[in-house]
Structure formats: C-alpha cells, structure tokens
Design an enzyme around this catalytic site. Structure first.
Site, PDB file in Angstrom:
ATOM      1  N   LYS A 118       0.817  -1.217   0.000  1.00  0.00           N
ATOM      2  CA  LYS A 118       0.000   0.000   0.000  1.00  0.00           C
ATOM      3  C   LYS A 118       0.853   1.271   0.000  1.00  0.00           C
ATOM      4  O   LYS A 118       0.469   2.279  -0.587  1.00  0.00           O
ATOM      5  CB  LYS A 118      -0.953  -0.015   1.184  1.00  0.00           C
ATOM      6  N   GLU A 202      -3.574   6.380   8.828  1.00  0.00           N
ATOM      7  CA  GLU A 202      -4.513   7.103   7.967  1.00  0.00           C
ATOM      8  C   GLU A 202      -5.628   7.666   8.821  1.00  0.00           C
ATOM      9  O   GLU A 202      -5.941   7.109   9.864  1.00  0.00           O
ATOM     10  CB  GLU A 202      -5.161   6.093   7.003  1.00  0.00           C
ATOM     11  N   HIS A 237     -14.564  -5.949   7.344  1.00  0.00           N
ATOM     12  CA  HIS A 237     -13.884  -5.249   6.245  1.00  0.00           C
ATOM     13  C   HIS A 237     -13.867  -6.090   4.975  1.00  0.00           C
ATOM     14  O   HIS A 237     -13.052  -5.863   4.083  1.00  0.00           O
ATOM     15  CB  HIS A 237     -12.435  -4.872   6.608  1.00  0.00           C
ATOM     16  N   ARG A 294      -5.597  -8.096  -9.970  1.00  0.00           N
ATOM     17  CA  ARG A 294      -6.163  -9.409 -10.337  1.00  0.00           C
ATOM     18  C   ARG A 294      -7.613  -9.220 -10.743  1.00  0.00           C
ATOM     19  O   ARG A 294      -8.172  -8.128 -10.609  1.00  0.00           O
ATOM     20  CB  ARG A 294      -6.141 -10.318  -9.120  1.00  0.00           C
TER      21      ARG A 294
END
Ligand code: ADP
Ligand code: ADP
Ligand code: MG
Length: 495
Positions: A118, A202, A237, A294
C-alpha cells in the site's frame, strides 16, 4: 501475437469454473489443478485435463509455485490463469513463470510489487495528483512520530499494514492513550500475518462507502475503465454484497473517478484486468485506497452492465492483442447486484459454518446468474475460503435487480449449512439499501441476528419434517428440499 492453446487454472471453486468457461468458448483447452481434498470438485470435472498438486492444505498445494510449474510443463501448458486469492498477486510466481516461458494471464511482477504494497502504491501514484486519505505515506515505527502524525490527522485514526489484504491488518485507534498499544500490536500482527511489519497511519473515515473501478489495460499502452462497483456492504472489512453502477454518482463524478482509476493503473504500467479501490466520504468525495492486481470476486456485476466478458479480455490481452474497444464505446446497461454465498452463520457473528450441502437447488429464470463451485451432496472443506459461490441478478433498473435477487434468494434451497443468503435478503430489502443511503457500517448500524428469526410457525414445522427426512436416508432428499422454500429457516433445524 502469442499462442495460447492450453491454459492451466491455478485455483479452485467458482473462479476456476468461471475461467474454464471463457477459455472453452474461445476454443482453448483447459487444465484444472486440485488438492487431495478437491479430487471430486466440479472444476476438476469441467476441465479437459486435471492434475493433483498436493495435499489438502493450500500451503502444500494451491500455493506451491514449483508444483504448479511442474504440472504446467508436464501437460504442455501455454498460459496460467491464477484467479483471485492464492498466487494471483504473487510477484515471485509471475517471475518464475516468465523464466519458465509460461504466460501469466495477469499483470507484470513489477506492477504486482508496486500495488501489492500500500505504501509503494501511494508513492507510485504521487505524480498523478490522485486524491488520498489524509495520513502519512511512509512506514512509521517510532511512537513519537506516530503520536505527532495522529495528532495532526485527528482521531480516530487507522493503523494499516502496508502489506495487508483481505480485510486483515487494520486497527482503529480512537484516542491518544490507545495509540501505543495499537502500534505495538499492529506491527507484530503485520509481521506474523504478512511477514512485513511496515505500518502507516490514515485518517479513519467514520461512515465511508467503498467504491471501486474496474480497469483494463493492454501491452500497447491503452488503459480504460469499465465503470464503478459499489461494495459497501461488508462484514470484517470484507465485501458481501456488490452492485454496479453505484446509486450515488452523477455522470460527472463517474467520469472523474474513472479517469482517476485509469491514472492509478498508468502509474504502474498496468496490463490486464485490475481494480482500483476508493473510499468515499459523506460529501461523495473519493480517495484512493489501493489497487488489486487481479480479477476480483465481484467482476460479474461489471460484466452484466457492460456486456464484456472480462476473462476473455484478460486472455486476449495476455496474447498481446490490442483492446478491441475504446472508452467511448463503453456504456452502462441496466443494473446488476451480486450477493456472496458464504458458508457462514450470520446469526453467529458470520463465523464459518462448514458441513455438507445436504440439498442445493439453484434458482433460475430471467436475469439470474450463478457462479458457484459446489454441487449437492458435497462437503465444504475447512481448508479454504468458505465462499460457496455468488448469486448475481440483472435488471433494467436497480429496483428490478433487487426484486429479482429477492425472488432468486427465496428460490435457492440450501440445506445442511448456514449461509449468508438470509442476511443478504435482509440487507437488500432494508430501507437504507433500497434508498441507496448506506455505508460500510451497514451491518453494525442495522443488523441484529434476531432479525433473521422472523420465520412462521408453518416454516418451523416444514423445517422439522425436513430435518427428520434428512436423517432418514431412505427418504428422497429431493422431496424434502422442495418443501423448504424459506430454506434458511429450515436449515437451523439441522444444527
Ligand atoms: P475481492 O476480490 O472482492 O477484493 P476479497 O478481498 O474477499 O475479494 O479477496 C478475494 C480472496 O483473496 C479471498 O479469498 C481473500 O481471503 C483473499 N485475499 C485477498 N487479499 C489477500 C492477501 N493480501 N493475502 C491473502 N489473501 C488475500
Ligand atoms: P484490503 O487490502 O484489506 O482490502 P483496503 O485498504 O482495501 O484493505 O480496505 C478494506 C476496507 O477497510 C475498506 O473497504 C473499508 O471498508 C475499510 N477501510 C480502509 N481504509 C479505511 C479508512 N481510512 N477509514 C475507514 N475505513 C477504511
Ligand atoms: Mg481492498
């Protein structure tokens, strides 16, 4: 142009079958791989050839790169489709295939490496003016720095593992006094789960929507997008219901997020099918989350609204072909909905519920598509992801897609295990979903297990009869299954 006459599918379940189907339609012969637990699985029967690659645990079969390459060489395979999960985003796998002269139906090892991390992804897109969630775009270890960063962002914050995935490796920190413990735990969890302790911080967006964009790129520098998918209904999530298009975007916003996604793909020279994920706040402003390199579980809803077979496009691009359409050739037709059928108990915190599919009768009729990987009588193995399959409906309008899904779920008869279908029926008919006014907190805000217990006395009786019949092997299982229309209620009696 490269020749692809034979393709090996390095996966199992519904996605292996999905790929076999498109390959067959293109006149390409197919090879299935299977673990010892999957000897009798439908994907094995459907392929032209099949080869065992090891014992049941995926770490000894579906994840063993050398076994898969050996099988490919033995059977003279030209290309490998990795599906999703397993080796699909593994750069080492991509490199080893290249060395072995086997085509990977997917992006380059370099694209996977950049987007698989990330932080590397945030760095790569920096030159493209991509909106990002406020936070620090580098690994944080030092607590003093972490405190400073969190103070600047403002609580609550989210500590994220750079190498995280599948909804794992995230930790919400509500206040400064929780930060130290949060950091320590997040780093050690990231190390043990992903072999990489890098974490970053974040802003935690309180009521976000998860909206993602399908992209497609070829080896000639063309990249385009196939509009967005709304994936906000999640548990842990992880997505459980998806739709396309999103009901909240104006044409202007749709164009903007699509162009942003194309730029993200450009930042890593993307080739093949990929997904750029965004988080969207209350003002409908979007921020880049990550890119998945993907084919995605929920690719079907995009296929339904665009009329494009994404697996065929992946194969064509892997052969070196130019994309046969341009951005302006693409448009949205109708509305599509997908619910994931997991062998999980929504009444017990969505915990996996494994067992035998005593009866499994699929719905049919207009606008219904099922991509699944099991048959009646099969056991759901404990070794793999508990997803049985996906139920997809398409309608001229969103309402028609919802009504079709409700009808199809009612028609679906699954006995022997609990599934997420009962939850999905509840969710898509909930006022918040119907109005389009919902976010990733849907489960937390609106769902209580008791809400699935509204079965009638009549259903209780039917359930008891079915349970008795299932125990008595001499009775026809067909008869018992047919009597259970409100099957989720019936299933509880087996437990
Ligand atoms: P989607 O394709 O919709 O993003 P998921 O996020 O549920 O679907 O992931 C698809 C499959 O891949 C699931 O089986 C999930 O557990 C697995 N998966 C996704 N990312 C990772 C990862 N980084 N490491 C291990 N498994 C992953
Ligand atoms: P993964 O690699 O596990 O898929 P993502 O970054 O895509 O990780 O996040 C997965 C999900 O976690 C999102 O769909 C969203 O529900 C939630 N999430 C991620 N980042 C944030 C954030 N900054 N604030 C709130 N929720 C978030
Ligand atoms: Mg994600």
């Amino acid at each position: 142009m490269k020749n692809i006459n034979k393709v090996l599918i390095a996966n199992r379940g519904e996605i292996a079958i999905r790929v076999i189907r498109s390959a067959k339609e293109m006149g390409i012969s197919t090879v299935a791989v299977y673990s010892e637990a999957d000897r009798l699985a439908p994907h094995v029967k459907l392929a032209d050839e099949a080869i065992c690659i090891g014992p049941a645990p995926s770490s000894e079969s579906y994840l063993v790169i050398d076994n898969i390459i050996e099988a490919s060489k033995k059977l003279n395979v030209d290309a490998i489709h990795p599906g999703y999960g397993f080796l699909s985003e593994n750069a080492t796998f991509a490199r080893k295939l290249k060395e072995a002269g086997i085509i990977l139906i997917g992006p380059s090892a370099e694209s996977m490496e950049i987007m698989g991390d990330k932080l590397a992804a945030k760095t790569a897109v920096a030159t493209y003016d991509i909106p990002m969630v406020p936070g620090i775009n580098e690994a944080v270890e030092d607590l003093t720095i972490a405190k400073k960063v969190a103070d600047e962002i403002g609580y609550p914050v989210l500590i994220k593992a750079s190498a995280g995935g599948g909804g794992k490796g995230m930790r919400v920190v509500e206040s400064p006094d929780e930060l130290e413990e949060g950091m320590t735990r997040a780093i050690s969890e990231a190390k043990s789960a992903f072999g990489n302790g890098a974490v970053f911080i974040e802003k935690f967006i309180g009521s976000p929507r998860h909206i993602e964009v399908q992209v497609l790129g070829d080896e000639h520098g063309n990249i385009l997008h196939l509009f967005e998918r709304e994936c906000s209904i999640q548990r842990r999530h992880q997505k459980v219901i998806e739709e396309a298009p999103s009901s909240i975007f104006s044409e202007e916003k749709r164009k903007a997020i699509g162009e942003t996604a194309v730029n993200v793909a450009r930042a890593c020279d993307y080739v093949g099918a990929g997904t750029v994920e965004f988080i969207v706040d209350e003002n409908h402003d979007f921020f880049f989350l990550e890119m998945n390199t993907r084919l995605q579980v929920e690719h079907c809803v995009t296929e339904e609204i665009t009329g494009i077979d994404l697996v065929k496009e992946q194969i064509k691009v892997a052969r070196g072909e130019k994309l046969s359409f341009a951005q302006e050739d693409l448009s949205i037709h109708g509305h599509a909905l997908e619910v994931r059928i997991y062998a999980e108990n929504p009444k017990n915190n969505f915990l996996p519920d494994i067992g035998k599919l005593i009866s499994y009768k699929r719905p049919h009729g207009p606008g219904v598509r099922i991509d699944d990987g099991y048959e009646e009588g099969m056991d759901i193995p404990i070794y793999y992801d508990p997803m049985i399959g996906k139920l997809i409906t398409k309608g001229a309008t969103r309402k028609e897609a919802i009504d079709r899904m409700t009808r199809a779920i009612d028609e679906f008869q699954i006995n022997g295990i609990e599934t997420t279908l009962s939850f999905c029926k509840f969710a898509i008919n909930h006022e918040a979903f119907v109005s389009g006014n919902f976010d990733t907190k849907f489960v937390q805000n609106y769902f209580k297990p008791e809400m699935l217990d509204a079965g009638t006395e009549e259903e209780e009786k039917v359930a008891a009869v079915i349970a008795a019949m299932a125990l008595d092997e001499t009775k026809s299982p067909k008869m018992s299954a047919n009597k259970s229309s409100k099957n989720w209620k019936a299933r509880t009696s087996y437990r």
